[in-house]
Scaffold this active site. Structure first.
Site, PDB file in Angstrom:
ATOM      1  N   SER B 127       0.904  -1.147  -0.030  1.00 49.12           N
ATOM      2  CA  SER B 127      -0.069   0.093  -0.010  1.00 49.12           C
ATOM      3  C   SER B 127       0.934   1.254   0.087  1.00 49.12           C
ATOM      4  O   SER B 127       2.010   1.196   0.483  1.00 49.12           O
ATOM      5  CB  SER B 127      -1.007   0.021   1.433  1.00 49.12           C
ATOM      6  OG  SER B 127      -1.542   1.192   1.508  1.00 49.12           O
ATOM      7  N   TYR B 151      -1.130   0.127  10.182  1.00 50.92           N
ATOM      8  CA  TYR B 151      -1.266  -0.688   8.974  1.00 50.92           C
ATOM      9  C   TYR B 151      -0.283  -0.350   7.933  1.00 50.92           C
ATOM     10  O   TYR B 151       0.238  -1.364   7.261  1.00 50.92           O
ATOM     11  CB  TYR B 151      -2.693  -0.102   8.214  1.00 50.92           C
ATOM     12  CG  TYR B 151      -2.671  -0.574   6.785  1.00 50.92           C
ATOM     13  CD1 TYR B 151      -3.476  -1.744   6.571  1.00 50.92           C
ATOM     14  CD2 TYR B 151      -2.757   0.245   5.757  1.00 50.92           C
ATOM     15  CE1 TYR B 151      -3.852  -2.319   5.482  1.00 50.92           C
ATOM     16  CE2 TYR B 151      -2.790  -0.082   4.403  1.00 50.92           C
ATOM     17  CZ  TYR B 151      -3.837  -1.452   4.338  1.00 50.92           C
ATOM     18  OH  TYR B 151      -3.821  -1.793   3.004  1.00 50.92           O
ATOM     19  N   LYS B 155       2.434  -3.401   6.432  1.00 49.27           N
ATOM     20  CA  LYS B 155       2.710  -3.603   5.034  1.00 49.27           C
ATOM     21  C   LYS B 155       4.125  -3.407   4.688  1.00 49.27           C
ATOM     22  O   LYS B 155       4.717  -4.157   3.950  1.00 49.27           O
ATOM     23  CB  LYS B 155       1.835  -2.434   4.357  1.00 49.27           C
ATOM     24  CG  LYS B 155       0.409  -2.925   4.206  1.00 49.27           C
ATOM     25  CD  LYS B 155       0.026  -4.347   3.468  1.00 49.27           C
ATOM     26  CE  LYS B 155      -1.150  -4.401   3.209  1.00 49.27           C
ATOM     27  NZ  LYS B 155      -1.640  -5.699   2.701  1.00 49.27           N
TER      28      LYS B 155
END
Lengths: 324, 324
Positions: B127, B151, B155
């Site tokens: 991402s 998050y 990632k």
């Protein structure tokens, strides 16, 4: 002020312990208690003016770190790691110690934070091994982490966890990417970078040393004394100015092997230099070709981290601290 | 050719499944078997010309991934993740699914590799959340990963593991950093980026939408159709040219909210635009201020990954694929 050193039996850990025994001040306050931890029980320093506890502990045991936090140390130095050569040779061991061990420590702090708001300063030693080729002429503070070893990968992951746990307020973390430490005293460890030190250390002791790479190889160095200085400064620096980028490339000295050798010549003459035997090793040459050569560590310099002046100083520090 | 999609019940997973059902070709070969896995059992596609197996499975169970590899899929799409908003709200769940789940999958592949030399292509969806402010005018391929969310941290760690496991030869991995997907069909998920889609999707359906940020906000987009194109191309691209840097920022379209709104006006007129209600939300504004706005994804473009032409095309794709 209470401090905890994890990885205290390693070279940098021992140097940091010695320095604290001689000058028991940390982050501007008197050091009252020091806990020394490693996978083998570290030695307590001679004549320390504060309480010392030593403990053998395997950080890769899930609950091991919890016991280290009972006294709620104000500052935690996390130096423990399987070195690059061994992490490459033993994939599982490297991940177990360098990744799981670090994460268990951070999780134990998070649990303690949840229990009573505990929020220590955590100084994490990272490495220039988080960088991989191709490089710019000098690696700046915004260059990507693209490690070429499992060790570098594990350190880069440690940096990411350190930043996220700090951002969440579980602790106040700072990661310092150490240059290659030279001259390493004593016996070589399993790091592939050992020759950078041994081509100076052995000749100074009247012994032959093997040089496995070309003299044109350039690399990035700091003395053990500078490394201890980085750790002590990291324990006291104001981390608010770091923002979310909690890890910093430390300043250092960029020299070629040829320049190392000339510094040796200035310190100990042609006879010492003659003890260096060229024995090219394609395996080591290939590993070293992927290593950083030069940095532009503006952020660390701006925050007051200071390097050795030049490689002559690095040689002089070895002579003063190890050979006198 | 056998493929495995982990996270197949999510929006991108469903789109990829649909596409494969319509054109059962992957990496230039006929698709024979497809396994669809998610934490809830994914739906099998209608009228597929190949064997389909669906399975509900929690990737964060240590041994769960092993069972997925029994048929030795040639290509594994790893799309499973807890999204940004939920990973931020539930620290432990985010790490359990996004970090541990990914690592268990990679470890299961490594074990299978050790058993019989199995070495699948692994396509990992990363991402743009791996990046954090301050940014350059456009984020290039050598810019550091400095995530500002848990998050994004998870990632970025996934990318590092993917690179190291690939370098070791355990699998042949490629990570693709997806732009924000717009227009997302259906109900919003827990991502804080939902409004980028809803301000187009709801007015096109004759419904009011809330805009919580300024019109000057710029962001980086790809359509669901482009995202599926990235995944299919990642399954076949020659990874030798990637070297050790296995993750790539995908191309996209950089537009402001004002430009999004003008594209809506061109597609559906002033009446649609009038359905957008401004309701500034300081919390969302603060989160969005830390997000990337623009990229210079030279490597991905050079490797043949292609983006939507502009935001008008992104709107048109939504109308064609969802509203007709």
């Amino acid at each position: 002020m209470k401090a905890l050193i994890i990885g205290a039996a390693g070279m940098v850990g021992r140097k940091l312990t010695e320095r604290l025994a001689n000058q028991p001040v940390l982050a501007g306050q008197a050091l009252d208690a020091l806990m020394l931890v490693d996978v083998i029980e570290p030695q307590a320093p001679q004549g320390a003016d504060f309480a010392v506890e030593t403990r053998a502990l395997d950080l890769s045991e899930p609950e091991a770190a919890t016991a280290l936090l009972e006294e709620r140390p104000d500052i935690i130095f996390h130096l423990a790691a399987i070195v690059s050569g061994e992490s490459e040779a033993d994939f599982e061991k490297g991940y177990r110690i360098n990744l799981d061990g670090t994460r268990y420590l951070f999780e134990a702090i998070r649990q303690a934070h949840g229990a009573d708001g505990y929020c220590p300063r955590v100084v994490f030693t990272s490495s220039i091994a988080v960088f991989g080729t191709p490089f710019p002429e000098a690696i700046g503070d915004e260059f990507l982490n693209a490690p070429l070893t499992s060790y570098g990968t594990q350190k880069a992951i440690g940096e990411l966890l350190l930043a996220d746990y700090s951002r969440r307020g579980f602790f106040d973390g700072i990661g310092i990417r150490l240059p290659t430490i030279a001259i390493r005293p004593g016996a070589p460890n399993k790091a592939a970078s050992g020759f950078f030190s041994s081509i100076i250390r052995e000749p100074l002791a009247g012994q032959e040393a093997i040089l496995p790479v070309e003299e044109s190889v350039r690399h990035w160095f700091a003395s053990p004394r500078a490394a201890v200085g980085f750790l002590l400064h990291a324990a006291e620096v104001d981390t608010t100015s770091l923002g979310a980028r909690r890890s910093l490339s430390m300043p250092g000295v960029s020299v070629t092997i040829a320049e190392e050798i000339e510094a040796l010549r200035r310190a100990a003459g042609d006879k010492a230099v003659a003890l260096i035997r060229r024995e090219p090793d394609p395996t080591i040459m290939k590993i070293v070709a992927g290593w950083p050569q030069n940095f532009d560590p503006q952020r660390a310099i701006g925050l007051g981290f200071t390097a050795d002046r030049d490689f002559d100083e690095i040689v002089r520090i070895h002579i003063e601290d190890e050979l006198s």
